[in-house]
Motif scaffolding. Structure first.
Motif, PDB file in Angstrom:
ATOM      1  N   ASN B 124       0.814  -1.221   0.000  1.00 27.19           N
ATOM      2  CA  ASN B 124       0.000   0.000   0.000  1.00 27.19           C
ATOM      3  C   ASN B 124       0.845   1.267   0.000  1.00 27.19           C
ATOM      4  O   ASN B 124       0.357   2.310   0.418  1.00 27.19           O
ATOM      5  N   CYS B 127      -1.164   3.505  -2.270  1.00 27.38           N
ATOM      6  CA  CYS B 127      -2.469   3.929  -1.736  1.00 27.38           C
ATOM      7  C   CYS B 127      -3.081   2.805  -0.906  1.00 27.38           C
ATOM      8  O   CYS B 127      -2.754   1.639  -1.098  1.00 27.38           O
ATOM      9  N   ASN B 128      -3.972   3.177  -0.014  1.00 24.38           N
ATOM     10  CA  ASN B 128      -4.672   2.167   0.782  1.00 24.38           C
ATOM     11  C   ASN B 128      -5.807   1.515  -0.004  1.00 24.38           C
ATOM     12  O   ASN B 128      -6.316   0.477   0.395  1.00 24.38           O
ATOM     13  N   ASP B 149       2.705  -3.651   4.397  1.00 28.42           N
ATOM     14  CA  ASP B 149       2.163  -2.339   4.749  1.00 28.42           C
ATOM     15  C   ASP B 149       3.312  -1.347   4.854  1.00 28.42           C
ATOM     16  O   ASP B 149       4.167  -1.472   5.730  1.00 28.42           O
ATOM     17  N   PRO B 151       3.372   2.390   5.477  1.00 32.86           N
ATOM     18  CA  PRO B 151       2.449   3.496   5.756  1.00 32.86           C
ATOM     19  C   PRO B 151       2.922   4.807   5.142  1.00 32.86           C
ATOM     20  O   PRO B 151       4.120   5.012   4.937  1.00 32.86           O
ATOM     21  N   PHE B 152       1.961   5.660   4.878  1.00 36.14           N
ATOM     22  CA  PHE B 152       2.253   7.024   4.428  1.00 36.14           C
ATOM     23  C   PHE B 152       3.150   7.669   5.483  1.00 36.14           C
ATOM     24  O   PHE B 152       2.843   7.630   6.670  1.00 36.14           O
ATOM     25  N   PRO B 154       4.544  10.646   7.416  1.00 31.96           N
ATOM     26  CA  PRO B 154       4.271  12.068   7.651  1.00 31.96           C
ATOM     27  C   PRO B 154       5.541  12.908   7.790  1.00 31.96           C
ATOM     28  O   PRO B 154       5.482  14.126   7.789  1.00 31.96           O
ATOM     29  N   ASP B 155       6.683  12.218   7.898  1.00 36.28           N
ATOM     30  CA  ASP B 155       7.951  12.933   8.072  1.00 36.28           C
ATOM     31  C   ASP B 155       8.766  12.913   6.788  1.00 36.28           C
ATOM     32  O   ASP B 155       8.487  12.159   5.869  1.00 36.28           O
ATOM     33  N   ASN B 325       5.532  12.697   2.451  1.00 37.60           N
ATOM     34  CA  ASN B 325       4.753  13.859   2.868  1.00 37.60           C
ATOM     35  C   ASN B 325       4.840  14.978   1.820  1.00 37.60           C
ATOM     36  O   ASN B 325       5.612  14.889   0.858  1.00 37.60           O
ATOM     37  N   LEU B 355      -5.459   9.861  -3.322  1.00 35.26           N
ATOM     38  CA  LEU B 355      -4.217  10.209  -2.641  1.00 35.26           C
ATOM     39  C   LEU B 355      -3.358  11.130  -3.498  1.00 35.26           C
ATOM     40  O   LEU B 355      -2.788  12.103  -3.006  1.00 35.26           O
TER      41      LEU B 355
END
Lengths: 370, 412
Positions: B124, B127-128, B149, B151-152, B154-155, B325, B355
């Motif tokens: 993913n 995208c999820n 997995d 994950p997106f 954020p940093d 991000n 996304l």
């Protein structure tokens, strides 16, 4: 206090979050906004902060259009709109998880659209059950704790978390009990929703105290008769206009699989030595949700099982427009309902809906099928 | 009726990059078909799943996104979307997913067939939506799903915690695949695959960077086709060879003063987003007819998987577009715009991709400001032809061109 008065109290909190925010701020408390669908509220609470839900509102979208294209769900759009318009002013920070693609975008847009309220990301793992998944969940919590300290000055302690976990587990139990009692009690769909919605705007201990009394009052009160019993599933089921249609047509919500409602209260934090480990274990234990990796599609079976357990005549899917995870799950849900002999109705809902005539016609037609 | 005159196309040069790349892409499907016939277990694989894993294990996999793009480009997108919508899938769902779900049901499409899967490989990091799409197919076909997995983030940087989480999943996926297929992972083979992938990646980055020259030695629309090989076959020796041929051709083009952009290059833009496959010709012609060359896209950077070890590979897969991000995504694009002398940004607001489009307005504003270039967007879709308006596209591109012209001082 009578059930009616308790419900009026919860209705007041559910319909005036701004007033609740001002009340907590006036008490000298710091408030942290929490975005859908799951956030570590126990941690926020344990740091002496008040978590308050941000699920958007039925308002017109203007400013958020500068950030989101039209095909992002109206929960994200209106949450951002309210943020831009200053409705959340006074809030110390917002925690936004990245459990769906639109939530990822909400976090990124928030940084630039609502600069006065810091964005705190909560990154959950989808592979949440193995040990490495739990470890990553804990890394997400550590990040939230650190950012909360920066934003509010509040400190974290495992002792305080253990205490907050007790508060939240009790709230979960009371809310689960309410859902069961409400299945047969004489309570409208609108009032049922008030109980769930108000929880997002109150401290859990305050909410627990009221719902406990309400549960007693409902248990002692009259039972609903002659209604069409339905299980409602979806992300959100708080539209007053839609709930009014349910009530006018004698549609009784006997159970829900709604993200904003019962999905929040299904799973307790287990009793473990370390409360942070216990929080990660809670997330690992969660399931039956479109936003959590579910290769066996257990959510679909769960809906059918719960519908049967609550003697539901049918299932109503409230499909949040542009919520693709829910849209993917709809087809297996539809098929499972058909296989189980459960009639179902799919109503597309949106925070931008003005005309509910079509929904009313659909509900009337659905009722006539029985 | 006048006799139809068919232009005979010259036979393709088997030593050309175009031929080699086309062969690799086609062979990926035929190899998987043959493997399936032999009784081998084959997988359906997400485009940014670490291909090093199936490549090291010697597994044959197919790419539903690639197939959906092919079906859409050949005119089958609407037909397939209709099949899924008929089953109850909303037309709000990603059109690649709708096409793929339809294929999983029909098991054939004249535009592009591929063998049915024995397992699903999901990742993913793009995208999820992938998760739900693959969950549904795995459940429907009653086959195992392997989920990595990522994950997106954020940093800006990939944290150690994330690298560790990804690494553990990679090993978990490898062990699951060993069990499902009976094939074995070896470090020697992984080293080879890593070298192939590095070789192809370096050549790809170098080839796409030839757009630094004015005029560019290539039409950026070429990249949309060639990148299929980077997605599906970068762990092979053939991919490295084909990409090096491509690089050589672009260098030769520059030296000879020629280009695969068959028009005078008056303006240079970056194209943002997935191609509108059903409207590829229209979107391409709309630019070419105005002398606008799309000299770069984020794909130029996206498939540069260069790393030295297993940990590096884990981090590389967390640094793909749609997983980064806003600031990191923006900076990568600003770099491409600056290095390739971009004069305008054309953004595809892709109805299929929440996304990619969900924070694009803010990001493209920031890119425009950082580079001092105009930004224009148009509404479209990667595979559903119904979500595109030729008239809107034309108007927006014309507007972009006029601003670029004014910026050159042409309208003074």
């Amino acid at each position: 206090m009578k059930g009616k008065e308790l419900l009026a109290q919860l209705h007041e909190a559910a319909s005036s979050p701004k007033k609740q925010l001002e009340k907590y701020l006036a008490q000298g408390k710091k408030v942290v906004a929490v975005a859908p669908v799951y956030t570590p509220n126990e941690i926020i609470h344990s740091m002496g902060l008040v978590p308050m839900g941000v699920w958007g509102a039925d308002v017109e979208i203007n400013e958020a259009k500068k950030y989101f294209p039209a095909f992002i769900c109206s929960i994200m759009q209106t949450a951002l709109e309210l943020g831009i318009k200053g409705e959340y002013d006074g809030v110390s920070a917002i925690v936004i998880p990245s459990l769906c693609d639109s939530l990822k975008c909400l976090g990124q847009n928030w940084k630039y659209a609502v600069k006065n309220i810091p964005f705190i990301p909560m990154t959950y793992p989808q592979n949440r059950k193995p040990d490495y998944g739990k470890k990553f969940t804990k890394a997400g919590y550590a990040r939230v704790i650190s950012d909360l300290t920066i934003a509010t000055g509040a400190q974290f302690s495992e002792f305080a978390l253990a205490e907050s976990i007790k508060v939240y587990n009790e709230h979960n139990a009371v809310m689960r009990e309410f859902a069961e009692i409400a299945a047969d009690a004489d309570i409208t769909a609108a009032a049922r929703n008030d109980v769930f919605k108000s929880a997002w705007f109150m401290l859990p201990e305050e909410h627990t105290a009221i719902v406990k009394k309400l549960n007693e009052a409902l248990k002692a009160g009259p039972k609903a008769k002659g209604k069409l019993r339905v299980l409602v599933t979806g992300i959100l089921a708080d539209s007053p206009s839609l709930l009014k249609i349910f009530d006018e047509n004698g549609v009784k919500v006997v159970f829900d699989d709604v993200a904003h409602e019962s999905r929040q209260y299904r799973t307790d934090v287990p009793d473990m030595e370390n409360p942070v480990d216990a929080m990660a274990q809670k997330f690992a234990d969660m399931g039956n949700c479109t936003l959590l990796y579910d290769p066996d599609k257990n959510r679909v079976d769960y809906i059918v099982e719960q519908a049967k357990a609550h003697k539901a005549d049918g299932v109503i899917v409230l499909m949040t427009k542009f919520c693709d995870p829910e849209e993917f799950d709809y087809v297996p849900i539809k098929r499972a309902c058909a296989a189980a002999g459960l009639k179902h109705l799919n109503i597309e809902v949106d925070r931008q809906m003005v005309n509910y005539q079509q929904a009313a016609t659909m509900v009337q037609a659905f009722k006539e099928m029985f | 009726m006048a006799e139809e005159v068919k232009k005979s196309r010259p036979a393709p040069d088997p030593n050309s990059a175009k031929f080699k790349l086309g062969q690799i892409a086609a062979k990926a499907y035929s190899d998987a078909m043959e493997a399936k016939k032999r009784g081998e277990k084959i997988g359906w694989c997400a485009s940014n799943f670490p291909v090093e894993i199936p490549a090291t294990l010697g597994l044959y996999v197919c790419y539903p996104e690639n197939q959906a793009a092919g079906i859409a480009a050949r005119g089958g997108g609407e037909r397939m979307c209709n099949v899924s919508e008929g089953d109850g899938y909303s037309n709000d769902i990603c059109a690649y997913a709708r096409i793929s779900l339809a294929y999983a049901k029909l098991k054939e499409a004249p535009e592009q067939d591929m063998p049915m899967p024995d397992f699903m490989l999901c990742c993913n990091n793009i995208c999820n939506c992938m998760i739900k799409w693959y969950e549904n197919i795995a459940k429907e076909l009653n086959i195992p799903m392997i989920m990595i997995d990522i994950p997106f983030n954020p940093d800006y940087e990939v944290s150690d915690a994330e690298t560790e989480y990804i690494k553990a999943q990679f090993w978990d996926a490898i062990h699951q695949l060993e069990e499902i297929t009976g094939k074995k992972w070896t470090d020697e083979q992984f080293k080879k695959v890593m070298e192939y992938s590095g070789r192809a990646s370096r050549a790809w980055i170098e080839a796409t960077s030839q757009a630094k020259y004015v005029p560019s030695p290539f039409n950026g629309f070429d990249l949309l086709n060639h990148m299929a090989v980077m997605v599906t076959a970068r762990g092979t020796a053939q991919a490295g060879d084909a990409m090096e041929t491509l690089l050589k051709e672009y260098i030769d083009n520059h030296e000879k003063g020629v280009s695969t952009f068959r028009a005078e290059e008056k303006y240079r833009i970056m194209f943002e987003g997935i191609a509108c496959w059903p409207w590829l010709r229209v979107t391409s012609t709309g630019l070419k007819s105005r002398g606008i060359n799309m000299v770069t896209t984020i794909y130029a950077d996206a498939f540069g998987f260069i790393y030295d070890d297993f940990d590096g590979m884990c981090r590389a897969y967390a640094n793909v577009p749609n997983c980064m991000n806003l600031e990191h995504s923006r900076d990568k694009r600003v770099k491409l715009c600056r290095e390739n002398h971009v004069e305008g940004l054309l953004v595809h607001t892709n109805r299929s991709c929440k996304l990619w489009s969900g924070f694009m307005p803010e990001m493209s504003r920031q890119i425009g400001e950082a580079c001092g270039i105009p930004v224009t967007s148009f509404d479209g879709d990667q595979a559903d032809p119904r979500n595109f308006s030729e008239a809107q596209y034309d108007t927006r591109v014309q507007g972009l061109m006029e601003i670029m012209e004014a910026n050159k001082g042409g309208n003074e």
